[in-house]
Write a protein that holds these residues in place. Sequence first.
Motif, mmCIF file in Angstrom:
data_model
loop_
_atom_site.group_PDB
_atom_site.id
_atom_site.type_symbol
_atom_site.label_atom_id
_atom_site.label_comp_id
_atom_site.label_asym_id
_atom_site.label_seq_id
_atom_site.Cartn_x
_atom_site.Cartn_y
_atom_site.Cartn_z
ATOM 1 N N ARG A 78 42.026 25.246 0.992
ATOM 2 C CA ARG A 78 42.666 24.141 0.256
ATOM 3 C C ARG A 78 41.663 23.005 0.001
ATOM 4 N NH1 ARG A 78 46.604 25.787 3.837
ATOM 5 N NH2 ARG A 78 46.402 24.023 5.270
ATOM 6 N N ILE A 79 40.789 22.770 0.961
ATOM 7 C CA ILE A 79 39.774 21.708 0.767
ATOM 8 C C ILE A 79 38.839 22.102 -0.376
ATOM 9 C CG2 ILE A 79 37.795 20.540 1.837
ATOM 10 C CD1 ILE A 79 39.329 20.859 4.561
ATOM 11 N N ILE A 80 38.379 23.339 -0.336
ATOM 12 C CA ILE A 80 37.401 23.812 -1.323
ATOM 13 C C ILE A 80 38.002 23.850 -2.727
ATOM 14 C CG2 ILE A 80 37.497 26.356 -1.545
ATOM 15 C CD1 ILE A 80 34.579 24.465 -0.420
ATOM 16 N N GLN A 81 39.318 24.072 -2.791
ATOM 17 C CA GLN A 81 39.963 24.188 -4.115
ATOM 18 C C GLN A 81 40.576 22.868 -4.591
ATOM 19 O OE1 GLN A 81 42.350 27.674 -3.172
ATOM 20 N NE2 GLN A 81 40.858 29.029 -4.148
ATOM 21 N N SER A 82 40.259 21.775 -3.895
ATOM 22 C CA SER A 82 40.821 20.472 -4.293
ATOM 23 C C SER A 82 40.121 19.919 -5.532
ATOM 24 C CB SER A 82 40.662 19.471 -3.139
ATOM 25 O OG SER A 82 39.281 19.221 -2.912
ATOM 26 N N ASP A 83 40.796 19.025 -6.227
ATOM 27 C CA ASP A 83 40.183 18.364 -7.389
ATOM 28 C C ASP A 83 38.955 17.555 -6.956
ATOM 29 O OD1 ASP A 83 42.083 19.408 -9.010
ATOM 30 O OD2 ASP A 83 43.323 17.586 -9.080
ATOM 31 N N TYR A 84 39.035 16.977 -5.757
ATOM 32 C CA TYR A 84 37.904 16.170 -5.285
ATOM 33 C C TYR A 84 36.643 17.040 -5.149
ATOM 34 C CZ TYR A 84 35.079 12.919 -2.640
ATOM 35 O OH TYR A 84 34.052 12.090 -2.253
ATOM 36 N N ALA A 85 36.812 18.206 -4.517
ATOM 37 C CA ALA A 85 35.659 19.110 -4.341
ATOM 38 C C ALA A 85 35.135 19.546 -5.708
ATOM 39 C CB ALA A 85 36.061 20.317 -3.499
ATOM 40 N N ARG A 86 36.047 19.872 -6.604
ATOM 41 C CA ARG A 86 35.638 20.293 -7.958
ATOM 42 C C ARG A 86 34.859 19.171 -8.649
ATOM 43 N NH1 ARG A 86 36.173 23.956 -11.739
ATOM 44 N NH2 ARG A 86 37.011 25.440 -10.277
ATOM 45 N N GLY A 87 35.316 17.940 -8.479
ATOM 46 C CA GLY A 87 34.642 16.788 -9.095
ATOM 47 C C GLY A 87 33.209 16.629 -8.599
ATOM 48 N N MET A 88 32.960 17.049 -7.359
ATOM 49 C CA MET A 88 31.594 16.929 -6.810
ATOM 50 C C MET A 88 30.595 17.766 -7.617
ATOM 51 S SD MET A 88 32.456 16.992 -2.726
ATOM 52 C CE MET A 88 30.756 17.154 -2.174
ATOM 53 N N LEU A 89 31.108 18.805 -8.289
ATOM 54 C CA LEU A 89 30.208 19.687 -9.052
ATOM 55 C C LEU A 89 29.600 18.973 -10.266
ATOM 56 C CD1 LEU A 89 32.402 22.950 -9.021
ATOM 57 C CD2 LEU A 89 30.368 22.479 -7.626
ATOM 58 N N ASP A 90 30.242 17.873 -10.690
ATOM 59 C CA ASP A 90 29.769 17.172 -11.900
ATOM 60 C C ASP A 90 28.338 16.644 -11.765
ATOM 61 O OD1 ASP A 90 32.226 17.670 -12.929
ATOM 62 O OD2 ASP A 90 33.005 15.623 -12.681
ATOM 63 N N GLN A 91 27.909 16.402 -10.526
ATOM 64 C CA GLN A 91 26.570 15.837 -10.331
ATOM 65 C C GLN A 91 25.459 16.899 -10.417
ATOM 66 O OE1 GLN A 91 25.663 14.955 -5.975
ATOM 67 N NE2 GLN A 91 27.887 15.107 -5.909
ATOM 68 N N LEU A 92 25.857 18.184 -10.435
ATOM 69 C CA LEU A 92 24.829 19.226 -10.327
ATOM 70 C C LEU A 92 23.885 19.328 -11.538
ATOM 71 C CD1 LEU A 92 26.614 22.108 -8.393
ATOM 72 C CD2 LEU A 92 24.913 20.470 -7.586
ATOM 73 N N PRO A 93 24.373 19.246 -12.778
ATOM 74 C CA PRO A 93 23.418 19.359 -13.901
ATOM 75 C C PRO A 93 22.341 18.278 -13.826
ATOM 76 C CG PRO A 93 25.675 19.619 -14.690
ATOM 77 C CD PRO A 93 25.772 19.195 -13.251
ATOM 78 N N GLY A 94 22.728 17.038 -13.562
ATOM 79 C CA GLY A 94 21.759 15.934 -13.507
ATOM 80 C C GLY A 94 20.830 16.033 -12.313
ATOM 81 N N LYS A 95 21.386 16.389 -11.144
ATOM 82 C CA LYS A 95 20.578 16.358 -9.910
ATOM 83 C C LYS A 95 19.789 17.636 -9.675
ATOM 84 C CE LYS A 95 22.439 12.994 -6.741
ATOM 85 N NZ LYS A 95 23.681 12.732 -6.043
ATOM 86 N N VAL A 96 20.398 18.771 -10.058
ATOM 87 C CA VAL A 96 19.790 20.044 -9.659
ATOM 88 C C VAL A 96 19.431 20.940 -10.856
ATOM 89 C CG1 VAL A 96 20.027 21.967 -8.005
ATOM 90 C CG2 VAL A 96 21.232 19.859 -7.565
ATOM 91 N N GLY A 97 19.943 20.609 -12.040
ATOM 92 C CA GLY A 97 19.625 21.430 -13.217
ATOM 93 C C GLY A 97 20.433 22.711 -13.287
ATOM 94 N N VAL A 98 21.609 22.681 -12.668
ATOM 95 C CA VAL A 98 22.493 23.853 -12.719
ATOM 96 C C VAL A 98 23.913 23.379 -13.005
ATOM 97 C CG1 VAL A 98 21.149 25.306 -11.130
ATOM 98 C CG2 VAL A 98 22.863 23.756 -10.201
ATOM 99 N N VAL A 99 24.719 24.285 -13.552
ATOM 100 C CA VAL A 99 26.129 23.969 -13.789
ATOM 101 C C VAL A 99 26.940 24.710 -12.722
ATOM 102 C CG1 VAL A 99 28.039 24.202 -15.430
ATOM 103 C CG2 VAL A 99 25.727 23.695 -16.259
ATOM 104 N N GLY A 100 27.753 23.959 -11.982
ATOM 105 C CA GLY A 100 28.605 24.573 -10.955
ATOM 106 C C GLY A 100 29.963 24.837 -11.549
ATOM 107 N N LEU A 101 30.340 26.109 -11.642
ATOM 108 C CA LEU A 101 31.611 26.432 -12.306
ATOM 109 C C LEU A 101 32.792 26.423 -11.343
ATOM 110 C CD1 LEU A 101 30.629 29.194 -14.885
ATOM 111 C CD2 LEU A 101 30.909 26.734 -15.209
#
Length: 325
Positions: free
Chosen positions: A116-139
Amino acid sequence: MKHTLRLLASGALAVASAFAAHAEDFRLGLITPPPHIWTKAAEAFGADLAEASGGAHSVSVFPARQLGNEAEMLQQLQTGALDMAFMTVAEVSNRAPDFGAFYAPFLANDIGHAARIIQSDYARGMLDQLPGKVGVVGLGYGMAGLRQIVSRGDVSSAGDLAGKKLRITPFEPILDFYSALGAAPTPMPLPAVYEALANGQVDAIDMDAELIWVLKYYEHADTIIESNHMMFPMVGLVSAKVWAGLSEDDRASISELMNKHLASVVGSYVEKDPVWLGQVKDTGKTYTQVDPAFFGDAVDAWNAKWSEKSTALEGLRAVAADTAE
Ligand code: BEZ
């Protein structure tokens, strides 16, 4: 008539070459062995994508570190040399420390809560930083089971782990946890672990139930400590460079199908983690169930350190409180 046939033929050729221009054989890398749930899910995702695209797209899956370790695969994703990966969030957290918050000891009460934690909107929102910080898209996220400890010798208290070479996945949050416990954390990628435990290169390992049971790590151990001390998320990644070159339709279809299979990974662990632990327990090895008290001050020490290192710790704790049963 001849003219009409020529026109038809050139039209068909134009359609075929337009398709060919967009057809892709995506390369997806991961470190888990072929029978592992993550690898099977990657293959099922590839089959679904091939079917949904009418055969225009396919996915070649490279398991067991064939393309390098996770740090190397992350670099390949950044340059576009690799298209996709199912990767431990552990590796991602080495570049984006916010993700270290997922490893807060005892953040999840059980495997269902971890899901439930991993599938929360909050956890999903954390993926937004990946393109800028790491150069990858987290789906989206998958996960593995909760973490346990497997030891070659007897362990009746955390003191018995003091100074012991204890294999960890190479990432900072878990290094901090076992350092605070007084063990000698020994970073080692997954494919090297079986041999290292079997030949005594390490005294103990930090591992999940699937690998302890299905890959028979327990056979080289005397004591299994069911501690459930950490969750272990995985993330489905696409190279940001590759993503930028995809059509909106392709992006939508890749995202939908990858998320379908990541969700099924999460569901498999929720169902099977307790079953595997039961099977390990039945082997007759010494099997101990412990709670946070076993780890003494190490939990508080970790929390103090990581409240400075990750801005997501508070947010994930709030999610954990909201989703606890
Ligand atoms: C590990 O490093 O222990 C691990 C990595 C990937 C999947 C499961 C476990």
